[in-house]
Scaffold this motif. Structure first.
Motif, mmCIF file in Angstrom:
data_model
loop_
_atom_site.group_PDB
_atom_site.id
_atom_site.type_symbol
_atom_site.label_atom_id
_atom_site.label_comp_id
_atom_site.label_asym_id
_atom_site.label_seq_id
_atom_site.Cartn_x
_atom_site.Cartn_y
_atom_site.Cartn_z
ATOM 1 N N THR A 36 0.868 -1.170 0.000
ATOM 2 C CA THR A 36 0.000 0.000 0.000
ATOM 3 C C THR A 36 0.907 1.223 0.000
ATOM 4 O O THR A 36 1.827 1.303 0.807
ATOM 5 C CB THR A 36 -0.901 0.019 1.255
ATOM 6 O OG1 THR A 36 -1.729 -1.136 1.253
ATOM 7 C CG2 THR A 36 -1.778 1.258 1.285
ATOM 8 N N ARG A 37 0.637 2.155 -0.899
ATOM 9 C CA ARG A 37 1.459 3.360 -1.000
ATOM 10 C C ARG A 37 0.599 4.592 -0.744
ATOM 11 O O ARG A 37 -0.564 4.639 -1.153
ATOM 12 C CB ARG A 37 2.073 3.485 -2.388
ATOM 13 C CG ARG A 37 3.014 2.379 -2.731
ATOM 14 C CD ARG A 37 3.406 2.470 -4.205
ATOM 15 N NE ARG A 37 4.106 1.283 -4.610
ATOM 16 C CZ ARG A 37 5.406 1.237 -4.834
ATOM 17 N NH1 ARG A 37 6.137 2.300 -4.698
ATOM 18 N NH2 ARG A 37 5.970 0.107 -5.201
ATOM 19 N N SER A 38 1.222 5.579 -0.089
ATOM 20 C CA SER A 38 0.561 6.870 0.084
ATOM 21 C C SER A 38 1.611 7.961 0.156
ATOM 22 O O SER A 38 2.794 7.703 0.363
ATOM 23 C CB SER A 38 -0.328 6.879 1.335
ATOM 24 O OG SER A 38 0.448 6.787 2.514
ATOM 25 N N TYR A 39 1.156 9.176 -0.046
ATOM 26 C CA TYR A 39 2.010 10.355 0.032
ATOM 27 C C TYR A 39 1.467 11.226 1.162
ATOM 28 O O TYR A 39 0.274 11.558 1.173
ATOM 29 C CB TYR A 39 1.980 11.111 -1.303
ATOM 30 C CG TYR A 39 2.736 12.413 -1.274
ATOM 31 C CD1 TYR A 39 4.131 12.432 -1.238
ATOM 32 C CD2 TYR A 39 2.062 13.624 -1.279
ATOM 33 C CE1 TYR A 39 4.838 13.624 -1.212
ATOM 34 C CE2 TYR A 39 2.765 14.823 -1.260
ATOM 35 C CZ TYR A 39 4.145 14.813 -1.216
ATOM 36 O OH TYR A 39 4.833 16.002 -1.180
ATOM 37 N N LEU A 40 2.333 11.550 2.126
ATOM 38 C CA LEU A 40 1.929 12.354 3.282
ATOM 39 C C LEU A 40 2.706 13.655 3.313
ATOM 40 O O LEU A 40 3.913 13.664 3.062
ATOM 41 C CB LEU A 40 2.198 11.606 4.587
ATOM 42 C CG LEU A 40 1.318 10.409 4.854
ATOM 43 C CD1 LEU A 40 2.071 9.133 4.565
ATOM 44 C CD2 LEU A 40 0.843 10.429 6.273
ATOM 45 N N GLU A 80 -2.965 13.100 3.437
ATOM 46 C CA GLU A 80 -2.485 11.813 2.943
ATOM 47 C C GLU A 80 -3.244 11.462 1.680
ATOM 48 O O GLU A 80 -4.469 11.460 1.661
ATOM 49 C CB GLU A 80 -2.658 10.714 3.991
ATOM 50 C CG GLU A 80 -2.089 9.380 3.545
ATOM 51 C CD GLU A 80 -1.984 8.340 4.640
ATOM 52 O OE1 GLU A 80 -1.212 7.386 4.468
ATOM 53 O OE2 GLU A 80 -2.679 8.475 5.673
ATOM 54 N N ARG A 81 -2.486 11.141 0.635
ATOM 55 C CA ARG A 81 -3.083 10.812 -0.662
ATOM 56 C C ARG A 81 -2.840 9.347 -0.992
ATOM 57 O O ARG A 81 -1.716 8.868 -0.961
ATOM 58 C CB ARG A 81 -2.494 11.692 -1.755
ATOM 59 C CG ARG A 81 -3.049 11.398 -3.133
ATOM 60 C CD ARG A 81 -2.532 12.359 -4.170
ATOM 61 N NE ARG A 81 -2.989 13.715 -3.923
ATOM 62 C CZ ARG A 81 -4.170 14.199 -4.324
ATOM 63 N NH1 ARG A 81 -5.017 13.419 -4.974
ATOM 64 N NH2 ARG A 81 -4.505 15.440 -4.082
ATOM 65 N N PHE A 82 -3.937 8.645 -1.280
ATOM 66 C CA PHE A 82 -3.914 7.270 -1.783
ATOM 67 C C PHE A 82 -4.484 7.347 -3.192
ATOM 68 O O PHE A 82 -5.698 7.387 -3.366
ATOM 69 C CB PHE A 82 -4.817 6.355 -0.951
ATOM 70 C CG PHE A 82 -4.376 6.108 0.452
ATOM 71 C CD1 PHE A 82 -3.542 5.045 0.754
ATOM 72 C CD2 PHE A 82 -4.805 6.931 1.485
ATOM 73 C CE1 PHE A 82 -3.150 4.801 2.059
ATOM 74 C CE2 PHE A 82 -4.415 6.692 2.785
ATOM 75 C CZ PHE A 82 -3.583 5.627 3.075
ATOM 76 N N GLU A 99 -7.720 11.858 -1.314
ATOM 77 C CA GLU A 99 -6.891 12.586 -0.356
ATOM 78 C C GLU A 99 -7.670 12.737 0.944
ATOM 79 O O GLU A 99 -8.846 13.092 0.936
ATOM 80 C CB GLU A 99 -6.485 13.964 -0.871
ATOM 81 C CG GLU A 99 -5.534 14.658 0.092
ATOM 82 C CD GLU A 99 -4.917 15.910 -0.482
ATOM 83 O OE1 GLU A 99 -3.760 15.827 -0.948
ATOM 84 O OE2 GLU A 99 -5.593 16.957 -0.472
#
Length: 181
Positions: free
Chosen positions: A84-88, A99-101, A105
């Motif tokens: 699972t990847r996200s950008y925080l 946090e963006r999945f 967001e």
């Protein structure tokens, strides 16, 4: 460089256990531990899968890779064979973690409560469009220091009328940060 949670801890002067403070002040590029994953009904599991969350699994190996990217960090969580990847990133204007999945967001509020970092979803958007409260995920997530000095977590997401999407609990071993040695 502090991650988004480290930024909010510093900005709000939150009192958190040493393991959390040090981890979020300079997250290791790779951490490992164990995790157990629960899922909801079949509709919830379908939605969770579409969002990139792992399927239910008993206690398994867990890895967290954190890499600085722009003004935030990419987090890659590896649950056994699932990723699972996200950008925080921290939004200082809002005082929140974003946090963006993929196309979703989440706007996360963070507070310290009895030695625990409590994280709640306040708002959500899909492709930049705000989601109504009825479609906004609810979260009762927390991070804490385990008796062994590791970073413990209990992360969950629910949807109104659907129920539990995913809940994962466990810890990451912070050998280099273990303050109890």
């Amino acid at each position: 460089m502090r991650d988004a949670f480290g930024e909010i801890i510093a900005a709000q002067k939150l009192e958190v256990p040493p393991a959390l403070l040090r981890f979020h002040a300079q997250p290791p590029e790779r951490s490992q531990g164990v995790v157990s994953v629960e899922g909801g009904n079949r509709w919830a599991r379908l939605l969770a899968g579409l969002a990139g969350f792992p399927p239910p699994m008993p206690q398994s190996r867990f890895r967290l890779d954190v890499a600085q990217h722009g003004k935030g960090h990419l987090w890659r969580r590896v649950f056994g064979k699932h990723q699972t990847r996200s950008y925080l990133r921290f939004d200082a204007r809002k005082g929140r973690v974003l946090e963006r999945f993929g196309p979703v967001e989440l706007e996360l509020a963070v507070k310290a409560q009895q030695g625990t970092l409590v994280i709640t979803v306040e708002k959500a958007s899909l492709l930049g469009l705000p989601l109504p409260r009825a479609l906004c995920p609810e979260s009762a997530s927390m991070e804490f220091e385990t008796p062994q000095g590791h970073l413990g977590f209990d992360i969950s997401a629910r949807l109104p009328r659907i129920g539990l999407l995913v809940r994962y609990t466990g810890h990451i071993t912070l050998t280099e940060l273990n303050l109890r040695r």
